[in-house]
Design an enzyme around this catalytic site. Structure first.
Site, PDB file in Angstrom:
ATOM      1  N   TRP A 135     -10.809   7.402  14.445  1.00 60.19           N
ATOM      2  CA  TRP A 135      -9.367   7.165  14.571  1.00 60.19           C
ATOM      3  C   TRP A 135      -9.082   5.672  14.706  1.00 60.19           C
ATOM      4  O   TRP A 135      -8.067   5.160  14.230  1.00 60.19           O
ATOM      5  CB  TRP A 135      -8.799   7.923  15.788  1.00 60.19           C
TER       6      TRP A 135
ATOM      7  N   ARG B 131      -5.824  10.506   7.486  1.00 59.90           N
ATOM      8  CA  ARG B 131      -5.760  10.905   8.902  1.00 59.90           C
ATOM      9  C   ARG B 131      -4.338  10.878   9.442  1.00 59.90           C
ATOM     10  O   ARG B 131      -3.937  11.736  10.218  1.00 59.90           O
ATOM     11  CB  ARG B 131      -6.672  10.021   9.758  1.00 59.90           C
ATOM     12  N   ASP B 132      -3.577   9.874   8.991  1.00 55.04           N
ATOM     13  CA  ASP B 132      -2.218   9.751   9.520  1.00 55.04           C
ATOM     14  C   ASP B 132      -1.377  10.951   9.095  1.00 55.04           C
ATOM     15  O   ASP B 132      -0.673  11.559   9.900  1.00 55.04           O
ATOM     16  CB  ASP B 132      -1.567   8.460   9.023  1.00 55.04           C
TER      17      ASP B 132
ATOM     18  N   GLU C  16      -5.853  -2.949  18.506  1.00 53.59           N
ATOM     19  CA  GLU C  16      -6.922  -2.084  19.019  1.00 53.59           C
ATOM     20  C   GLU C  16      -7.745  -2.735  20.130  1.00 53.59           C
ATOM     21  O   GLU C  16      -8.525  -2.068  20.786  1.00 53.59           O
ATOM     22  CB  GLU C  16      -7.850  -1.658  17.867  1.00 53.59           C
TER      23      GLU C  16
ATOM     24  N   ASP D  47      -9.413   2.243  13.593  1.00 55.35           N
ATOM     25  CA  ASP D  47      -9.773   1.514  12.366  1.00 55.35           C
ATOM     26  C   ASP D  47     -10.739   0.375  12.634  1.00 55.35           C
ATOM     27  O   ASP D  47     -11.415  -0.100  11.724  1.00 55.35           O
ATOM     28  CB  ASP D  47      -8.513   0.859  11.767  1.00 55.35           C
TER      29      ASP D  47
ATOM     30  N   GLY E 167       1.838   7.392  14.517  1.00 53.00           N
ATOM     31  CA  GLY E 167       1.543   8.763  14.921  1.00 53.00           C
ATOM     32  C   GLY E 167       2.025   9.076  16.324  1.00 53.00           C
ATOM     33  O   GLY E 167       1.999  10.234  16.749  1.00 53.00           O
TER      34      GLY E 167
ATOM     35  N   ARG F 143       0.889  -1.162   0.000  1.00 54.01           N
ATOM     36  CA  ARG F 143       0.000   0.000   0.000  1.00 54.01           C
ATOM     37  C   ARG F 143       0.925   1.208   0.000  1.00 54.01           C
ATOM     38  O   ARG F 143       1.968   1.176   0.633  1.00 54.01           O
ATOM     39  CB  ARG F 143      -0.850   0.031   1.260  1.00 54.01           C
TER      40      ARG F 143
HETATM   41  C1  NOJ Z   1      -3.095   2.478  12.372  1.00 56.96           C
HETATM   42  C2  NOJ Z   1      -3.582   3.425  11.344  1.00 56.96           C
HETATM   43  O1  NOJ Z   1      -2.515   3.790  10.486  1.00 56.96           O
HETATM   44  C3  NOJ Z   1      -4.152   4.670  11.974  1.00 56.96           C
HETATM   45  O2  NOJ Z   1      -4.714   5.437  10.971  1.00 56.96           O
HETATM   46  C4  NOJ Z   1      -5.180   4.342  13.018  1.00 56.96           C
HETATM   47  O3  NOJ Z   1      -5.584   5.538  13.626  1.00 56.96           O
HETATM   48  C5  NOJ Z   1      -4.653   3.366  14.027  1.00 56.96           C
HETATM   49  N1  NOJ Z   1      -4.133   2.216  13.353  1.00 56.96           N
HETATM   50  C6  NOJ Z   1      -5.713   2.928  15.033  1.00 56.96           C
HETATM   51  O4  NOJ Z   1      -6.675   2.119  14.465  1.00 56.96           O
END
Ligand code: NOJ
Length: 799
Positions: A490, A349-350, A635, A492, A708, A343
């Site tokens: 945020w 978002r990142d 997560e 996933d 992040g 990818r």
């Molecule tokens: C990794 C993803 O790159 C990020 O965008 C996301 O916020 C986190 N996982 C948490 O799910």
């Protein structure tokens, strides 16, 4: 157990035991060429895109994890014995060979002492030249003349990673390599403008271009036939798997040394390879490139330098966390040993978060990223979750319209722009803050009026883009007046669809407040009033429906069930709901403390804060994929690193500097330097997650570098613990520190002036300003920007 230490004097991390349970990586390259390299010389190189510009190969998820790589072998031509300059791939007995590795900012040195020969392999990519230099220095310490052979070896990759991993009946016959004039040229017959080269900045004694001729049958990089034999076989071919292997024979008198430079790059022999060969044959060229690299990083580091009583914080903030945060901005998230290029492009978002951390050290790149993100915003106001900015540009060298088996076609605009089903509810909201952070740093408020096209047609100013984001989010509310979770927020793995996400509503409020500040600054008072009223409504809806008695709910499922409630058996308390209730400014004074106390009580561990508690054990598809992940991993109740700094920020906003530091310290990689038997991952990099207490490997860290966490910890430490943050019209100073600190110092360059900020804490408080003076004059409020070129002293007394 430790495998190395931070060498602050040299600005390096020194590994003195190479048999680490995991690869410890580094990133070389700061512009267009990148090499991800392990402490064992394993890794790969790409140009611009890890997906479409691969130079060297990597075998994903292989055994061992970091093969192949960019290796150098030395052979004793009298005895026939050979070794590699990185411990692997040959893997000499560590009792007889001494290996050390020095990872520095954008370079790595492999040092080896064996059999009376000391040698170094230095890998770097110069700041302004898209080539990888491998400078090998061999010194004879044995007291007698030695006849040696030096071989370097790398394995070429097919240009496109997908083609490198499939349809071999075609791709195996689509590239070729040959040698002439000290340069191996690797070409792609179907794509006649693409060449890669490996040049020797010396006169080689032999070469191999065919991988299997160099390695030999039933062998690996550990025992290549050419090295064992002491000679390459001058192989070259059209089709097949290829390598760049060059051989040099050396006769070294006692005490003598010799340096050999190998240059890897993009372009043909004639147009690029021969020139590179000549450039780096010049005495001093490599040292000059190293000097420029050091200057590049020294200049960045000088923009914000801290000196606090916390040694680990100083080392990490002044060097490693900044370096990690910059790496995420430059290379995004898709080039590591975990993400191996399949990818690519930018995660909306990142990237929008990463740029927020380093506008001060990389204003140009962060601006470029902001414009790319703004271009990936639709007219409706949502962002494209994953996109490649290159897909918005016409291809430089278009291939014929026919479908080629060795090329992945560029997607059309219609394929790139996804619909509402794929929208992540948080994606675009981050951009409101990152645009404003950039302007606060640079003072370039004209950026708000810059015109950018929308991804799906039409155009608008940056300011108008931000309004669309806020309006889109306002329109996406569910039954309780809270924002819909859509495909995810945020997290996933929290897939709420029409269900509602507290985090998104909190973020909406946060982004609104930031935008209102911008509108007021720009004198656009109607907008400030309009969005002010919206912010009030969002706050009221959150406070009315999300408070659960002792903490905030995480949201509601599509059928209206509460998520993150005290009566739940699993997923009772979620970290992000508490930290964002505080950070967003939504939570009332009483609730702020209560919810963060709950975080400390239920989510804290010696390795950091858990993302939720207790872990899910039963699938619940109304909540999402998180309930199908093993407990304690990722997560599902791991110590997910990225949200930890939000807890630090929340505690700073509450004025609890001791607790903020407790949260900062628990997950600080530096603090785990001597516990590698538990952590496993490198102590100079934050990892995506640390296994949680519900997992048997509690404390083990996974997925270094591209997270992040780096940017947010940098922000939490500098803007909230040390409390120095640019605003539109001044530099805010608002520290929140552990009471035992006597004070600290920061040198901050901001808008072309330098501020030496000396903070004293005579009364040992955690927060609160008694006095501030600027160049000896008392002032109140933020420090106004001083004349360009000026050096200023700011003295702060806490109390
Ligand atoms: C990794 C993803 O790159 C990020 O965008 C996301 O916020 C986190 N996982 C948490 O799910």
């Amino acid at each position: 157990m430790r495998y190395g230490h931070f060498d602050d004097a040299r600005g390096e991390y020194l590994i003195d035991r190479c048999d680490i349970p995991q690869s410890w990586t580094n990133y070389l390259g700061v512009r267009d060429l990148c090499t991800v390299i392990s402490h064992n010389g394993g890794g790969y190189t790409f140009h611009k895109s890890a997906e479409h510009g691969r130079l060297t190969r990597f075998r994903p998820n292989a055994v061992p994890l970091d093969r192949p790589g960019h290796y150098v072998y030395v052979r004793d031509d009298e005895s026939g014995e050979y070794w590699s300059l990185s411990w692997q791939p040959v893997g000499k007995d560590l009792d007889s060979a001494r290996y050390t590795v020095r990872h520095g900012l954008s370079y790595t040195r492999f040092l080896c002492e064996y059999g009376g020969i000391s040698a170094e392999q230095l890998l770097l990519i110069p700041v302004d030249d898209a080539v990888q230099l491998c400078a090998v220095t061999v010194k004879n310490d044995s007291g007698r003349e030695r006849s040696l052979s030096v071989f370097n070896y790398l394995e070429w990759s097919f240009q496109h990673v997908e083609i490198d991993n499939q349809n071999f009946q075609m791709s195996l016959y689509a590239s070729g390599a040959d040698y002439a004039d000290g340069v191996i040229e690797y070409d792609f017959f179907y794509e006649p403008w693409t060449y890669h080269f490996l040049a020797a900045a010396f006169e080689p004694d032999g070469f191999d271009c065919v991988r299997d001729r160099f390695i030999g049958p039933y062998r690996t990089e550990r025992n290549p036939l050419a090295v064992e034999r002491g000679a390459c076989s001058a192989s070259s071919e059209r089709g097949g798997n290829h390598c760049g292997a060059l051989h040099k024979k050396l006769v070294l008198a006692p005490g003598a040394s010799r340096r050999l430079v190998f240059v890897l790059g993009v372009g043909s022999r004639r147009e690029a390879g021969l020139g590179a060969r000549e450039r780096y044959a010049q005495p001093g060229a490599v040292d000059g490139a190293m000097g420029a690299l050091k200057k590049y990083w020294d200049e960045k580091r000088s923009v914000l330098e801290i000196n606090t009583p916390h040694r680990g914080m100083n080392t990490m903030i002044n060097r490693w966390t900044l370096y990690q945060a910059e790496t995420c901005v430059v290379w995004s998230r898709f080039a590591s040993f975990i993400e191996v290029g399949g990818r690519t492009g930018l995660g909306f978002r990142d990237t929008a978060q990463d740029v927020m951390a380093v506008p001060h050290t990389n204003p140009a790149k962060t601006r470029q990223r902001l414009v790319e993100l703004l271009s990936a915003l639709t007219r409706t106001g949502y962002g494209l979750h994953l996109f490649d900015p290159a897909d918005f540009e016409p291809r430089e060298n278009p291939l014929p319209e026919v479908k080629l088996p060795t090329v992945k076609p560029a997607p059309s605009r219609d394929e790139i722009v996804h619909g509402l089903d794929d929208v992540c509810a948080d994606d675009a909201l981050w951009l409101v803050a990152s645009v404003c952070e950039w302007v606060k740093e640079t003072g370039r408020s004209d950026f708000f009026d810059h015109v950018v096209a929308y991804a799906d047609g039409g155009q608008g100013t940056v300011y108008e883009h931000l309004k669309k984001i806020l309006d889109f989010t306002a329109a996406q509310t569910g039954a309780h007046g809270v924002c819909k979770g859509l495909r995810a927020d945020w997290n996933d793995c929290l897939n709420l669809g029409g269900g509602e996400s507290a985090m998104v509503s909190f973020m909406h409020h946060w982004a609104l407040e930031i935008f209102i500040e911008a509108a007021e600054f720009l004198g656009r008072s109607e907008d400030a009033a309009h969005y002010g009223a919206l912010a009030n409504r969002v706050r009221a809806a959150c406070e009315k429906t999300l408070w659960d008695g002792a903490w905030y709910l995480r949201g509601f499922t599509g059928t209206g069930r509460k998520i993150g409630t005290r009566s739940a058996e699993e997923g009772r308390l979620f970290l992000n709901a508490q930290t964002w209730a505080v950070y967003s400014g939504v939570a009332s004074a009483e609730r702020r403390s209560l919810c963060m106390d709950a975080v400390d009580e239920h989510l804290f561990s010696p390795y950091g804060l858990h993302l939720l508690w207790p872990a899910f054990t039963k699938p619940d598809d109304e909540i999402g994929y998180v309930t199908r992940v093993y407990p304690g991993i990722k997560e599902n109740a791991s110590i997910f690193s990225h949200p930890n700094p939000w807890a630090v920020i929340a505690e700073c906003l509450l004025g609890r500097g001791g607790r903020a530091m407790k949260f900062y310290d628990a997950i600080l990689p530096y603090n785990q330097n001597d516990a590698i038997e538990i952590r496993e991952a490198e102590p100079y990099s934050y990892c995506q997650f640390v296994h949680g207490r519900d997992h048997s490997a509690h404390g083990r860290a996974r997925h270094p570098w591209l997270t992040g966490s780096a940017g947010w910890f940098y922000t939490a430490a500098t803007k909230y613990i040390l409390g120095i943050r640019p605003a539109f019209e001044g530099l805010v100073i608002d520290p929140c520190i552990p009471a035992e600190w006597d004070g600290f110092e920061v040198v901050r360059k901001w808008r072309d002036a330098t501020y030496t900020i000396v903070v004293a804490n005579p009364r040992h408080v955690e927060k609160g300003i008694e006095t501030i003076t600027l160049n000896g004059n008392p002032i109140e409020g933020p420090i106004p920007a001083q004349p360009p070129g000026s050096a200023n002293t700011v003295e702060v007394v806490l109390g």
